[in-house]
Design a protein around this motif. Structure first.
Motif, PDB file in Angstrom:
ATOM      1  N   GLU A  40       0.832  -1.213   0.000  1.00 26.89           N
ATOM      2  CA  GLU A  40       0.000   0.000   0.000  1.00 26.89           C
ATOM      3  C   GLU A  40       0.860   1.254   0.000  1.00 26.89           C
ATOM      4  O   GLU A  40       0.586   2.204  -0.735  1.00 26.89           O
ATOM      5  CB  GLU A  40      -0.920   0.023   1.227  1.00 26.89           C
ATOM      6  CG  GLU A  40      -2.089  -0.904   1.158  1.00 26.89           C
ATOM      7  CD  GLU A  40      -2.905  -0.924   2.439  1.00 26.89           C
ATOM      8  OE1 GLU A  40      -3.946  -1.594   2.436  1.00 26.89           O
ATOM      9  OE2 GLU A  40      -2.511  -0.295   3.443  1.00 26.89           O
ATOM     10  N   GLU A  41       1.884   1.264   0.827  1.00 26.75           N
ATOM     11  CA  GLU A  41       2.761   2.436   0.911  1.00 26.75           C
ATOM     12  C   GLU A  41       3.486   2.680  -0.409  1.00 26.75           C
ATOM     13  O   GLU A  41       3.579   3.816  -0.874  1.00 26.75           O
ATOM     14  CB  GLU A  41       3.769   2.278   2.052  1.00 26.75           C
ATOM     15  CG  GLU A  41       3.153   2.354   3.426  1.00 26.75           C
ATOM     16  CD  GLU A  41       2.610   3.743   3.759  1.00 26.75           C
ATOM     17  OE1 GLU A  41       3.267   4.749   3.415  1.00 26.75           O
ATOM     18  OE2 GLU A  41       1.532   3.814   4.370  1.00 26.75           O
ATOM     19  N   LEU A  42       4.015   1.633  -1.025  1.00 28.13           N
ATOM     20  CA  LEU A  42       4.714   1.806  -2.292  1.00 28.13           C
ATOM     21  C   LEU A  42       3.761   2.224  -3.408  1.00 28.13           C
ATOM     22  O   LEU A  42       4.067   3.125  -4.186  1.00 28.13           O
ATOM     23  CB  LEU A  42       5.448   0.530  -2.686  1.00 28.13           C
ATOM     24  CG  LEU A  42       6.696   0.221  -1.869  1.00 28.13           C
ATOM     25  CD1 LEU A  42       7.288  -1.113  -2.315  1.00 28.13           C
ATOM     26  CD2 LEU A  42       7.748   1.316  -1.994  1.00 28.13           C
ATOM     27  N   TYR A  43       2.609   1.582  -3.484  1.00 23.25           N
ATOM     28  CA  TYR A  43       1.653   1.933  -4.535  1.00 23.25           C
ATOM     29  C   TYR A  43       1.026   3.303  -4.313  1.00 23.25           C
ATOM     30  O   TYR A  43       0.730   4.002  -5.274  1.00 23.25           O
ATOM     31  CB  TYR A  43       0.589   0.851  -4.698  1.00 23.25           C
ATOM     32  CG  TYR A  43       1.075  -0.300  -5.523  1.00 23.25           C
ATOM     33  CD1 TYR A  43       1.255  -0.174  -6.893  1.00 23.25           C
ATOM     34  CD2 TYR A  43       1.389  -1.521  -4.942  1.00 23.25           C
ATOM     35  CE1 TYR A  43       1.717  -1.215  -7.669  1.00 23.25           C
ATOM     36  CE2 TYR A  43       1.861  -2.577  -5.708  1.00 23.25           C
ATOM     37  CZ  TYR A  43       2.020  -2.417  -7.064  1.00 23.25           C
ATOM     38  OH  TYR A  43       2.487  -3.456  -7.807  1.00 23.25           O
ATOM     39  N   GLN A  44       0.833   3.698  -3.075  1.00 22.16           N
ATOM     40  CA  GLN A  44       0.326   5.030  -2.798  1.00 22.16           C
ATOM     41  C   GLN A  44       1.332   6.059  -3.291  1.00 22.16           C
ATOM     42  O   GLN A  44       0.962   7.041  -3.921  1.00 22.16           O
ATOM     43  CB  GLN A  44       0.051   5.229  -1.315  1.00 22.16           C
ATOM     44  CG  GLN A  44      -0.429   6.632  -0.987  1.00 22.16           C
ATOM     45  CD  GLN A  44      -0.745   6.812   0.473  1.00 22.16           C
ATOM     46  OE1 GLN A  44      -0.856   5.857   1.221  1.00 22.16           O
ATOM     47  NE2 GLN A  44      -0.864   8.040   0.893  1.00 22.16           N
ATOM     48  N   ALA A  45       2.593   5.822  -2.997  1.00 19.53           N
ATOM     49  CA  ALA A  45       3.631   6.742  -3.479  1.00 19.53           C
ATOM     50  C   ALA A  45       3.640   6.762  -5.000  1.00 19.53           C
ATOM     51  O   ALA A  45       3.756   7.810  -5.626  1.00 19.53           O
ATOM     52  CB  ALA A  45       4.998   6.323  -2.943  1.00 19.53           C
ATOM     53  N   LYS A  46       3.484   5.600  -5.617  1.00 14.06           N
ATOM     54  CA  LYS A  46       3.465   5.510  -7.077  1.00 14.06           C
ATOM     55  C   LYS A  46       2.266   6.269  -7.626  1.00 14.06           C
ATOM     56  O   LYS A  46       2.382   7.036  -8.581  1.00 14.06           O
ATOM     57  CB  LYS A  46       3.389   4.035  -7.493  1.00 14.06           C
ATOM     58  CG  LYS A  46       3.260   3.821  -8.984  1.00 14.06           C
ATOM     59  CD  LYS A  46       3.152   2.330  -9.271  1.00 14.06           C
ATOM     60  CE  LYS A  46       2.795   2.111 -10.734  1.00 14.06           C
ATOM     61  NZ  LYS A  46       2.600   0.716 -11.045  1.00 14.06           N
ATOM     62  N   ARG A  47       1.109   6.098  -7.010  1.00  8.66           N
ATOM     63  CA  ARG A  47      -0.107   6.739  -7.477  1.00  8.66           C
ATOM     64  C   ARG A  47      -0.054   8.250  -7.328  1.00  8.66           C
ATOM     65  O   ARG A  47      -0.529   9.001  -8.149  1.00  8.66           O
ATOM     66  CB  ARG A  47      -1.301   6.193  -6.694  1.00  8.66           C
ATOM     67  CG  ARG A  47      -2.653   6.700  -7.176  1.00  8.66           C
ATOM     68  CD  ARG A  47      -3.691   6.277  -6.206  1.00  8.66           C
ATOM     69  NE  ARG A  47      -3.230   6.714  -4.901  1.00  8.66           N
ATOM     70  CZ  ARG A  47      -4.002   7.165  -3.941  1.00  8.66           C
ATOM     71  NH1 ARG A  47      -5.271   7.188  -4.089  1.00  8.66           N
ATOM     72  NH2 ARG A  47      -3.532   7.576  -2.793  1.00  8.66           N
ATOM     73  N   LEU A  48       0.550   8.713  -6.231  1.00  4.83           N
ATOM     74  CA  LEU A  48       0.582  10.141  -5.955  1.00  4.83           C
ATOM     75  C   LEU A  48       1.662  10.872  -6.747  1.00  4.83           C
ATOM     76  O   LEU A  48       1.609  12.090  -6.865  1.00  4.83           O
ATOM     77  CB  LEU A  48       0.799  10.384  -4.460  1.00  4.83           C
ATOM     78  CG  LEU A  48      -0.352   9.907  -3.561  1.00  4.83           C
ATOM     79  CD1 LEU A  48       0.010  10.084  -2.104  1.00  4.83           C
ATOM     80  CD2 LEU A  48      -1.630  10.631  -3.887  1.00  4.83           C
ATOM     81  N   ASN A  49       2.647  10.168  -7.252  1.00  6.44           N
ATOM     82  CA  ASN A  49       3.737  10.837  -7.996  1.00  6.44           C
ATOM     83  C   ASN A  49       3.437  10.937  -9.468  1.00  6.44           C
ATOM     84  O   ASN A  49       2.758  10.316 -10.080  1.00  6.44           O
ATOM     85  CB  ASN A  49       5.062  10.107  -7.806  1.00  6.44           C
ATOM     86  CG  ASN A  49       5.582  10.341  -6.405  1.00  6.44           C
ATOM     87  OD1 ASN A  49       5.329  11.374  -5.819  1.00  6.44           O
ATOM     88  ND2 ASN A  49       6.302   9.370  -5.893  1.00  6.44           N
TER      89      ASN A  49
END
Length: 105
Positions: free
Chosen positions: A96-105
């Motif tokens: 979740e943390e990695l994909y959230q960062a991916k989604r937000l960038n």
């Protein structure tokens, strides 16, 4: 000139609270220090982690935790044995943390 808060090369680790499921209901938040992975590294990791046991999986994504007990093989295994949902909770939070960062960038 404003202070830059974003950098192209992220820190090699990041902290996140993992909600460890407790017996009888509820959760306990435990801060884990996770390893950063780039998109390419994450894709490679996801293609190779399917046969990992929970201990190996946790050690491959985390470098520490905020508990009185040392982050060691023995203590990680004790957590996984005593709190059956812990392994899944740790893994899901990491993604979740990695994909959230991916989604937000």
């Amino acid at each position: 000139m404003s202070k830059v808060l974003f950098k192209l090369d992220p820190n090699p680790t990041f902290d996140a609270l993992v909600a460890i499921p407790m017996h009888g209901g509820g959760t306990a938040d435990v801060k884990f220090t996770f390893k950063h992975r780039s998109k390419t590294e994450l894709e490679e990791f996801l293609s190779t982690n399917k046969d990992m046991d929970d201990l190996t999986l946790v050690k491959s994504i985390a470098t520490g935790w905020e508990l009185e007990d040392e982050f060691s093989d023995e203590n990680i295994q004790e957590l996984l044995n005593n709190y059956i949902g812990a392994g899944s909770a740790i893994y899901v939070k990491y993604l979740e943390e990695l994909y959230q960062a991916k989604r937000l960038n």
